[in-house]
Design an enzyme around this catalytic site. Structure first.
Site, PDB file in Angstrom:
ATOM      1  N   GLU A  74      -5.249  -4.848  10.691  1.00 16.90           N
ATOM      2  CA  GLU A  74      -4.239  -4.026  10.854  1.00 16.90           C
ATOM      3  C   GLU A  74      -4.798  -3.130  12.349  1.00 16.90           C
ATOM      4  OE1 GLU A  74      -2.428  -2.629   6.878  1.00 16.90           O
ATOM      5  OE2 GLU A  74      -4.205  -1.541   7.001  1.00 16.90           O
ATOM      6  N   HIS A  79      -9.576   1.269   5.095  1.00 12.55           N
ATOM      7  CA  HIS A  79      -8.151   1.464   5.643  1.00 12.55           C
ATOM      8  C   HIS A  79      -8.231   2.346   6.959  1.00 12.55           C
ATOM      9  CE1 HIS A  79      -4.121   2.399   6.200  1.00 12.55           C
ATOM     10  NE2 HIS A  79      -3.622   1.353   5.579  1.00 12.55           N
ATOM     11  N   LYS A 123      -0.031   4.240  -0.293  1.00 10.03           N
ATOM     12  CA  LYS A 123      -0.559   5.551   0.379  1.00 10.03           C
ATOM     13  C   LYS A 123      -0.423   6.609  -0.457  1.00 10.03           C
ATOM     14  CE  LYS A 123       0.599   3.642   4.934  1.00 10.03           C
ATOM     15  NZ  LYS A 123       0.212   3.405   6.555  1.00 10.03           N
ATOM     16  N   GLY A 164       2.658   1.942  10.931  1.00 13.89           N
ATOM     17  CA  GLY A 164       3.563   2.869  10.799  1.00 13.89           C
ATOM     18  C   GLY A 164       4.427   3.439  11.867  1.00 13.89           C
ATOM     19  N   GLU A 178      -6.511   4.647   7.931  1.00 17.19           N
ATOM     20  CA  GLU A 178      -6.435   6.030   7.659  1.00 17.19           C
ATOM     21  C   GLU A 178      -7.605   6.705   7.065  1.00 17.19           C
ATOM     22  OE1 GLU A 178      -2.823   5.491   5.657  1.00 17.19           O
ATOM     23  OE2 GLU A 178      -1.987   4.927   7.396  1.00 17.19           O
ATOM     24  N   ASN A 195       0.630  -1.170   0.014  1.00 17.02           N
ATOM     25  CA  ASN A 195       0.055  -0.095  -0.071  1.00 17.02           C
ATOM     26  C   ASN A 195       0.714   1.146   0.177  1.00 17.02           C
ATOM     27  OD1 ASN A 195      -1.798   2.219   0.342  1.00 17.02           O
ATOM     28  ND2 ASN A 195      -2.199   1.567   2.612  1.00 17.02           N
ATOM     29  N   SER A 211       3.535  -2.557  10.575  1.00 20.98           N
ATOM     30  CA  SER A 211       4.937  -2.354  10.726  1.00 20.98           C
ATOM     31  C   SER A 211       5.411  -3.848  10.039  1.00 20.98           C
ATOM     32  CB  SER A 211       5.380  -2.134  11.967  1.00 20.98           C
ATOM     33  OG  SER A 211       4.864  -1.054  12.438  1.00 20.98           O
TER      34      SER A 211
HETATM   35  C1  PEP Z   1      -0.639  -0.104   5.710  1.00 22.43           C
HETATM   36  O1  PEP Z   1      -0.435   0.964   4.973  1.00 22.43           O
HETATM   37  O2  PEP Z   1      -1.895  -0.685   5.623  1.00 22.43           O
HETATM   38  C2  PEP Z   1       0.404  -0.371   6.625  1.00 22.43           C
HETATM   39  C3  PEP Z   1       0.227  -1.422   7.428  1.00 22.43           C
HETATM   40  O3  PEP Z   1       1.332   0.524   6.999  1.00 22.43           O
HETATM   41  P1  PEP Z   1       2.904   0.023   7.553  1.00 22.43           P
HETATM   42  O4  PEP Z   1       3.305  -1.313   6.980  1.00 22.43           O
HETATM   43  O5  PEP Z   1       3.822   1.073   7.238  1.00 22.43           O
HETATM   44  O6  PEP Z   1       2.708  -0.312   9.104  1.00 22.43           O
END
Ligand code: PEP
Length: 262
Positions: A166, A94, A11, A172, A96, A9, A213
């Site tokens: 998630e 997601h 983003k 992140g 975000e 992803n 992460s």
């Molecule tokens: C994500 O963008 O869904 C995500 C899990 O980001 P990261 O791997 O940076 O934690």
């Protein structure tokens, strides 16, 4: 044999030129890994260029969101048919989107239904915040998100759905869930809910990605867990070598599991 699904992803990162350079840098190695389903979700404007680059490589290309209406006066939005014209899949819900753009379980459900009707595969994201986690609400939050998000979806439609668990506090932050904790949510909570709605056989086939992460150095131990069927990777998908290493970790786990069953 398990077939992992690993999605990058991107983003809101990368200009079209940067996206193309990143894709070109990782395509040869990704293409060579047959045993894993690989995918990237660039920002909308880069999607056509990346889809063009990925033609014939087996790498799937997706969008990070869509709107549910077919067309009309919805300035700034992208309709399901527009996404399906270029993409194989779309991500909905997601954290975000939930956190910054008012996404709710109801709108996740509307997006999901519209995306499926347009012929897209859909990655549906769920996960609790840090406060919810610390208050012991993981189970109730994820259950609510999943039950509402998947409301009205049939067993046949579920064939085109992947769930991404998630935990928001892991996205992140560099602080991934432990493989055991993540697997507990996948195995004891999400999979049984899928079983309840779609039956034993479909639930067993559906893939549940972990996101939060994932890095080259923790990917293998996460993928080695019984109910972690791949990953939704943010930060580490923005560098060719780290995304390739994560996909390779999935391929390695596939081999190890296959060998151990002999
Ligand atoms: C994500 O963008 O869904 C995500 C899990 O980001 P990261 O791997 O940076 O934690």
């Amino acid at each position: 044999m398990r077939r992992f699904f690993v999605t990058g992803n991107w983003k809101m990162n990368n200009t079209i030129a940067e996206a193309k350079a990143l894709m070109a840098a990782m395509t040869p190695e990704l293409e060579a890994i047959d045993s894993v389903d690989k995918a990237v979700a660039p920002s909308y404007l880069a999607v056509p260029a990346i889809a063009e680059l990925c033609k014939g490589t087996g790498i799937k290309v997706g969008a990070q969101n869509l709107f549910w209406e077919e067309s009309g006066a919805y300035t700034g939005e992208v309709a399901p048919a527009m996404v399906a014209e270029v993409c194989d899949f779309v991500i909905v819900g997601h954290s975000e989107r939930r956190q910054f753009f008012g996404e709710t379980d109801e709108t996740v459900n509307q997006r999901l239904k519209a995306a499926l009707a347009a012929g897209l595969h859909v990655i549906v994201c769920v996960g609790e915040t840090l406060e919810e986690n610390e208050a012991g609400q993981t189970e109730s939050v994820v259950t609510h998100q999943l039950v509402k998000g998947l409301e009205g979806i049939t067993e046949t439609q579920a064939a085109d759905i992947t769930i991404a668990y998630e935990p928001v506090w892991a996205i992140g932050t560099g602080r991934a869930a432990t493989p055991e904790d993540a697997n507990r949510v996948h195995k004891d909570l999400i999979r049984p809910l899928l079983r309840q709605q779609f039956g034993e056989a479909r639930a067993a086939l559906m893939r549940i990605q972990y996101g939060g992460s994932i890095k080259p150095d923790n990917a293998a131990e996460l993928f080695a867990m019984s109910d972690i069927d791949g990953g939704l990777v943010g930060g580490a998908s923005l560098k060719a070598d780290s995304f390739v290493a994560i996909v390779k970790a999935a391929a390695m786990v596939t081999i190890v599991e296959h060998e151990s069953k002999k």
